[in-house]
Design a protein around this motif. Structure first.
Motif, PDB file in Angstrom:
ATOM      1  N   ASN A  46     -90.372   6.510 -34.595  1.00 47.40           N
ATOM      2  CA  ASN A  46     -89.965   7.756 -33.922  1.00 47.40           C
ATOM      3  C   ASN A  46     -91.151   8.419 -33.216  1.00 47.40           C
ATOM      4  O   ASN A  46     -91.004   8.965 -32.125  1.00 47.40           O
ATOM      5  CB  ASN A  46     -89.321   8.731 -34.918  1.00 47.40           C
ATOM      6  CG  ASN A  46     -87.920   8.290 -35.295  1.00 47.40           C
ATOM      7  OD1 ASN A  46     -87.269   7.563 -34.544  1.00 47.40           O
ATOM      8  ND2 ASN A  46     -87.443   8.723 -36.457  1.00 47.40           N
ATOM      9  N   GLN A  83     -91.904  -1.366 -29.611  1.00 45.10           N
ATOM     10  CA  GLN A  83     -92.152  -0.127 -30.345  1.00 45.10           C
ATOM     11  C   GLN A  83     -92.528  -0.418 -31.794  1.00 45.10           C
ATOM     12  O   GLN A  83     -93.396   0.252 -32.380  1.00 45.10           O
ATOM     13  CB  GLN A  83     -90.935   0.790 -30.250  1.00 45.10           C
ATOM     14  CG  GLN A  83     -90.713   1.309 -28.846  1.00 45.10           C
ATOM     15  CD  GLN A  83     -89.461   2.139 -28.698  1.00 45.10           C
ATOM     16  OE1 GLN A  83     -88.649   2.257 -29.631  1.00 45.10           O
ATOM     17  NE2 GLN A  83     -89.286   2.720 -27.520  1.00 45.10           N
ATOM     18  N   ASN A 110     -91.893   8.833 -24.577  1.00 43.07           N
ATOM     19  CA  ASN A 110     -91.023   9.765 -23.870  1.00 43.07           C
ATOM     20  C   ASN A 110     -91.839  10.924 -23.276  1.00 43.07           C
ATOM     21  O   ASN A 110     -91.656  11.285 -22.114  1.00 43.07           O
ATOM     22  CB  ASN A 110     -89.926  10.284 -24.810  1.00 43.07           C
ATOM     23  CG  ASN A 110     -88.862  11.046 -24.058  1.00 43.07           C
ATOM     24  OD1 ASN A 110     -88.605  10.775 -22.888  1.00 43.07           O
ATOM     25  ND2 ASN A 110     -88.239  12.016 -24.728  1.00 43.07           N
ATOM     26  N   ASN A 111     -92.734  11.502 -24.075  1.00 42.48           N
ATOM     27  CA  ASN A 111     -93.583  12.603 -23.601  1.00 42.48           C
ATOM     28  C   ASN A 111     -94.476  12.146 -22.442  1.00 42.48           C
ATOM     29  O   ASN A 111     -94.654  12.865 -21.449  1.00 42.48           O
ATOM     30  CB  ASN A 111     -94.438  13.172 -24.741  1.00 42.48           C
ATOM     31  CG  ASN A 111     -93.624  13.982 -25.712  1.00 42.48           C
ATOM     32  OD1 ASN A 111     -92.487  14.357 -25.439  1.00 42.48           O
ATOM     33  ND2 ASN A 111     -94.202  14.243 -26.903  1.00 42.48           N
ATOM     34  N   ASN A 121     -93.976   9.616 -20.336  1.00 44.66           N
ATOM     35  CA  ASN A 121     -93.152   9.397 -19.143  1.00 44.66           C
ATOM     36  C   ASN A 121     -92.795  10.724 -18.470  1.00 44.66           C
ATOM     37  O   ASN A 121     -92.892  10.862 -17.253  1.00 44.66           O
ATOM     38  CB  ASN A 121     -91.870   8.640 -19.493  1.00 44.66           C
ATOM     39  CG  ASN A 121     -92.087   7.161 -19.657  1.00 44.66           C
ATOM     40  OD1 ASN A 121     -93.010   6.591 -19.083  1.00 44.66           O
ATOM     41  ND2 ASN A 121     -91.244   6.528 -20.461  1.00 44.66           N
ATOM     42  N   HIS A 122     -92.380  11.664 -19.283  1.00 40.51           N
ATOM     43  CA  HIS A 122     -91.988  12.983 -18.777  1.00 40.51           C
ATOM     44  C   HIS A 122     -93.170  13.683 -18.077  1.00 40.51           C
ATOM     45  O   HIS A 122     -93.046  14.176 -16.957  1.00 40.51           O
ATOM     46  CB  HIS A 122     -91.497  13.835 -19.949  1.00 40.51           C
ATOM     47  CG  HIS A 122     -90.159  14.430 -19.749  1.00 40.51           C
ATOM     48  ND1 HIS A 122     -89.327  14.137 -18.719  1.00 40.51           N
ATOM     49  CD2 HIS A 122     -89.499  15.369 -20.522  1.00 40.51           C
ATOM     50  CE1 HIS A 122     -88.223  14.827 -18.829  1.00 40.51           C
ATOM     51  NE2 HIS A 122     -88.292  15.589 -19.921  1.00 40.51           N
ATOM     52  N   TYR A 155     -98.965   4.720 -25.108  1.00 40.37           N
ATOM     53  CA  TYR A 155     -98.449   4.399 -23.768  1.00 40.37           C
ATOM     54  C   TYR A 155     -99.093   3.122 -23.224  1.00 40.37           C
ATOM     55  O   TYR A 155     -98.413   2.270 -22.659  1.00 40.37           O
ATOM     56  CB  TYR A 155     -98.695   5.587 -22.828  1.00 40.37           C
ATOM     57  CG  TYR A 155     -97.777   5.613 -21.630  1.00 40.37           C
ATOM     58  CD1 TYR A 155     -96.405   5.759 -21.783  1.00 40.37           C
ATOM     59  CD2 TYR A 155     -98.283   5.482 -20.340  1.00 40.37           C
ATOM     60  CE1 TYR A 155     -95.561   5.778 -20.692  1.00 40.37           C
ATOM     61  CE2 TYR A 155     -97.448   5.505 -19.242  1.00 40.37           C
ATOM     62  CZ  TYR A 155     -96.087   5.656 -19.421  1.00 40.37           C
ATOM     63  OH  TYR A 155     -95.253   5.678 -18.344  1.00 40.37           O
ATOM     64  N   CYS A 178    -101.254   9.875 -27.539  1.00 39.42           N
ATOM     65  CA  CYS A 178    -100.142   9.564 -26.626  1.00 39.42           C
ATOM     66  C   CYS A 178    -100.560   8.449 -25.658  1.00 39.42           C
ATOM     67  O   CYS A 178     -99.801   7.524 -25.387  1.00 39.42           O
ATOM     68  CB  CYS A 178     -99.755  10.840 -25.870  1.00 39.42           C
ATOM     69  SG  CYS A 178     -98.295  10.660 -24.841  1.00 39.42           S
ATOM     70  N   LYS A 221     -91.739   6.437 -30.062  1.00 35.14           N
ATOM     71  CA  LYS A 221     -90.729   6.810 -29.063  1.00 35.14           C
ATOM     72  C   LYS A 221     -91.051   8.168 -28.445  1.00 35.14           C
ATOM     73  O   LYS A 221     -90.944   8.358 -27.235  1.00 35.14           O
ATOM     74  CB  LYS A 221     -89.340   6.859 -29.698  1.00 35.14           C
ATOM     75  CG  LYS A 221     -88.758   5.516 -30.032  1.00 35.14           C
ATOM     76  CD  LYS A 221     -87.387   5.667 -30.680  1.00 35.14           C
ATOM     77  CE  LYS A 221     -86.830   4.325 -31.114  1.00 35.14           C
ATOM     78  NZ  LYS A 221     -85.529   4.469 -31.779  1.00 35.14           N
ATOM     79  N   LYS A 222     -91.452   9.114 -29.310  1.00 32.70           N
ATOM     80  CA  LYS A 222     -91.768  10.465 -28.841  1.00 32.70           C
ATOM     81  C   LYS A 222     -92.968  10.446 -27.886  1.00 32.70           C
ATOM     82  O   LYS A 222     -92.950  11.083 -26.832  1.00 32.70           O
ATOM     83  CB  LYS A 222     -92.053  11.378 -30.037  1.00 32.70           C
ATOM     84  CG  LYS A 222     -92.271  12.813 -29.661  1.00 32.70           C
ATOM     85  CD  LYS A 222     -92.475  13.669 -30.902  1.00 32.70           C
ATOM     86  CE  LYS A 222     -92.792  15.093 -30.476  1.00 32.70           C
ATOM     87  NZ  LYS A 222     -93.119  15.924 -31.608  1.00 32.70           N
TER      88      LYS A 222
END
Length: 187
Positions: free
Chosen positions: A159, A147, A166-167, A169-170, A138, A134, A162-163
């Motif tokens: 995908n 991407q 997204n993970n 950032n979250h 990032y 991850c 993106k995942k």
């Protein structure tokens, strides 16, 4: 001609003579104080300025053409001394204000730098908590890669990219929010 010079000399004020000096001091001191207070309503400061003028007069032991010339010298000297005092006082006041402003700015600047350092440390700490895969996705996205470029470079699907983004950032948003909240509470 010599008689005229002798007559003119009688009007002269020789301040090297202690008796003449004391007499002139008694005659003019009160007038000077009244004059000075009109420009600077601080009797103590005026008295100090007047004493300084008399001290300089005594040290120089000058002679003046007549009483009028001497009075003119006294009053002008006091006037200039008052202006210099006021100017000096204003300069000191401006300097003090500048120093206070600089201290305030410095304190504020230091506080900002401390907070900035703590936030930087917080972000790095949270960033290091991300899983390696991850984190690498990032980092690539933060460096400006698309991407598609990231997916090709790391041989993963778009995908998945993106995942991971997204993970990350979250996770970072939640952890940084918690850490910053803790920092603010313990301050």
């Amino acid at each position: 001609m010599k008689c005229l010079m002798d007559e003119e000399k009688n009007d002269w004020i020789d301040l090297s003579d202690i008796n003449v000096f004391q007499q002139q001091y008694r005659l003019n001191c009160c007038r000077l104080k009244y004059f000075g207070i009109q420009y600077l309503p601080d009797e103590e400061v005026i008295s100090d300025l007047i004493q300084d003028i008399w001290l300089k007069i005594w040290e120089r032991k000058e002679t003046y053409v007549n009483e009028q010339a001497f009075k003119k010298y006294l009053f002008r000297s006091l006037y200039r001394a008052i202006l210099n005092y006021i100017k000096h006082k204003n300069i000191m006041k401006e300097y003090e204000e500048d120093v206070l402003n600089q201290e305030e700015e410095s304190d504020q600047e230091i506080t900002y730098k401390i907070i900035e350092s703590e936030i930087y440390q917080c972000v790095n700490q949270v960033f290091d908590e991300l899983p390696a895969s991850c984190r690498s996705v990032y980092v690539a996205s933060l460096s400006g890669k698309s991407q598609k470029e990231i997916s090709e470079e790391l041989s993963i699907s778009i995908n998945t990219v993106k995942k991971h983004i997204n993970n990350a950032n979250h996770y970072m948003k939640k952890r940084i929010k918690d850490i910053l909240f803790a920092i603010l509470i313990f301050r």
